[in-house]
Design an enzyme around this catalytic site. Structure first.
Site, PDB file in Angstrom:
ATOM      1  N   ASP A 185      -7.005   4.643  -4.370  1.00 28.76           N
ATOM      2  CA  ASP A 185      -7.818   4.531  -3.165  1.00 28.76           C
ATOM      3  C   ASP A 185      -8.431   5.834  -2.752  1.00 28.76           C
ATOM      4  OD1 ASP A 185      -7.565   2.357  -0.617  1.00 28.76           O
ATOM      5  OD2 ASP A 185      -7.367   4.250   0.131  1.00 28.76           O
TER       6      ASP A 185
ATOM      7  N   LYS B 201       0.898  -1.211   0.010  1.00 29.21           N
ATOM      8  CA  LYS B 201      -0.026  -0.090  -0.021  1.00 29.21           C
ATOM      9  C   LYS B 201       0.853   1.120  -0.054  1.00 29.21           C
ATOM     10  CE  LYS B 201      -4.365   0.929   0.472  1.00 29.21           C
ATOM     11  NZ  LYS B 201      -5.667   0.154  -0.181  1.00 29.21           N
TER      12      LYS B 201
HETATM   13  N1  GLU Z   1      -7.255   0.347  -3.059  1.00 33.82           N
HETATM   14  C1  GLU Z   1      -8.123  -0.760  -2.965  1.00 33.82           C
HETATM   15  C2  GLU Z   1      -8.079  -1.565  -1.635  1.00 33.82           C
HETATM   16  O1  GLU Z   1      -8.155  -1.414  -0.637  1.00 33.82           O
HETATM   17  C3  GLU Z   1      -7.825  -1.579  -4.279  1.00 33.82           C
HETATM   18  C4  GLU Z   1      -6.300  -1.999  -4.468  1.00 33.82           C
HETATM   19  C5  GLU Z   1      -5.920  -2.063  -5.838  1.00 33.82           C
HETATM   20  O2  GLU Z   1      -6.967  -2.208  -6.644  1.00 33.82           O
HETATM   21  O3  GLU Z   1      -4.726  -2.663  -6.006  1.00 33.82           O
HETATM   22  O4  GLU Z   1      -8.310  -2.863  -1.931  1.00 33.82           O
END
Ligand code: GLU
Length: 449
Positions: free
Chosen positions: A170, A130
């Site tokens: 996100d 992340k």
């Molecule tokens: N931010 C999204 C999550 O919390 C998607 C992450 C992604 O698609 O890599 O899962």
């Protein structure tokens, strides 16, 4: 208060507290997983012996860097950005980037930690990571957003790659930001490496249904929880917090499945529309005009806008927290239960506080934690990577069908694992244990790395 930990797990948690001071959200996310892992260590003593949990709690790599940029007036700003590459046992690091002033290392680590198990649950080959920045996109022009994204990618590109680390969106990062980030990556590396980012535009490598996937997936998961009780979403009254990408598409799918969503919100207040939220209006206000949700009541005079209102006081059958972490506390959970709510599924990451989770579990309502209920977003990102790797594009219907199947499977494996571990209907335990075992097995097979 959060539940007590097993005696083998308490020292591991104390070590996490000691090694990561001041990172409250990360502590919360780790505690929530450790609470459920006691029985796993009994069944798989080798995981304890090989210190798999201690290894999972320590990110493989953490990158923190400066992002200098100039606003439209020429003034210089300095932000801080992060990428936490948490675990690559199952595939390249995968997870979004969050741009929000509240971002600091503890937020990115909680999100990255959750992402490991969520991604494992999808059954697709993706590890957990992340990133994000304390940059506040609110009120910034397109040019300012572009300059910020370009500056950020000028450092981040060296850590990415379709086989290494694949960011996505996100909070605060959507199609526009992914476009600027991809453009800069392509320019610096001189490679059209589609699979390095997901959430791309449909004309240049993006997947159909990615935009809708997190919200749709959360509602598919809700439908499965209700089905397991012999019920369905048809005719149910639903409340959805937030009005961003996840909330919008949760509302859309809930309506398609015969439910009526009567409230949504943003950080300024809540909208209650007993006739059912008009999604075209929300989409226009939020996606096109980028305005506050209060504007909804100017268009629909019968709707109520309550500044600083608490959305969880609106009586409903189903609650979908789709805004942000810790947005639903113990007293909110109590109110929902007292008002007859029968299901809660988390479109956001960790939106319910530990006290709230405990109240839902004691009340025995269907409670789907984020790492299971909102896994549809990242699952569809993995489908985007698949399409990119085969230089193919799938239809909307086919992609949505795959998403639905994935959500049905996630529900099934959480449900079955909960049963196996003598905790029927406990989706928190089911999700944590299913995800953990997948990652632990892969780590074990790869030796001490
Ligand atoms: N931010 C999204 C999550 O919390 C998607 C992450 C992604 O698609 O890599 O899962």
């Amino acid at each position: 208060m959060a539940a007590r930990l097993d005696e083998k797990l308490e020292p591991i948690f104390q070590d996490v507290l000691h090694r990561n001071p001041g990172e409250a959200e990360f502590h919360q996310a780790v505690h929530e997983v450790l609470e459920t892992l006691g029985p796993v260590l009994v069944k798989y003593p080798e995981f304890a012996e090989k210190k798999i949990i201690q290894r999972i709690c320590e990110p493989e790599r953490q990158i923190i860097f400066r992002v200098p940029w100039q606003d439209d007036k020429g003034e210089i700003h300095i932000n801080r950005a992060f990428r936490v590459e948490f675990n690559s046992a199952l595939g390249p690091y995968k997870g979004g980037m969050r741009f929000h002033p509240s971002v600091y290392l503890g937020i990115i680590k909680f999100l990255g930690f959750e992402q490991i198990f969520k991604n494992a649950l999808t059954g697709l080959p993706i590890g957990g990571g992340k990133g994000g920045s304390d940059f506040n996109p609110k009120g910034r022009s397109d040019d300012e957003i572009m300059r910020f994204c370009q500056s950020l990618m000028t450092e981040l590109y060296r850590h990415l790659g379709e086989y290494t680390d694949v960011p996505a969106g996100d909070i605060g990062v959507g199609g526009r930001e992914i476009g600027y980030l991809f453009g800069q990556y392509k320019r610096i590396t001189n490679r059209y490496e589609s699979g390095v980012l997901t959430g791309k535009g449909l004309d240049w490598g993006g997947s159909r249904a990615r935009t809708e996937a997190t919200g749709y997936g959360t509602v598919f998961f809700t439908q499965e929880m209700l089905k397991a009780k012999g019920d369905s979403l048809d005719g149910k009254t639903v409340v959805v917090s937030g009005s961003g990408n996840v909330a919008i598409y949760a509302i859309e799918k809930a309506h398609q499945l015969g439910a009526k969503v009567i409230a949504c919100s943003d950080s300024g207040g809540i909208i209650v529309d007993e006739k059912g939220i008009d999604l075209d209006t929300v989409k226009r206000i939020k996606e096109v005009e980028r305005r506050r949700i209060s504007a909804y009541a100017d268009v629909h005079k019968h709707a109520r806008y309550v500044e600083d209102g608490n959305i969880w006081t609106v009586p409903c059958d189903v609650a979908l927290p789709c805004a942000t972490q810790n947005e639903l506390n113990g007293s909110d959970a109590r109110t929902l239960v007292e008002n007859g709510c029968i299901a809660v599924a988390e479109g956001a990451n960790m939106p319910t506080t530990p006290e709230g989770v405990q109240i839902f579990q004691e009340a025995k309502l269907c409670y789907g934690p984020g790492k299971a209920a909102n896994a549809g977003g990242v699952a569809t990102s993995a489908l985007e990577m698949q399409q990119n790797a085969s230089r193919d594009t799938w239809s909307f219907d086919y992609t949505e069908k795959r998403l639905e199947e994935i959500m049905i499977n996630i529900h099934k494996s959480c449900y079955e694992t909960a049963g196996e571990f003598d905790a029927p209907d406990n989706y928190v335990l089911g999700a944590n244990i299913t995800g953990f075992i997948k990652v632990a097995r892969a780590m074990d097979a790869m030796g001490l790395i």
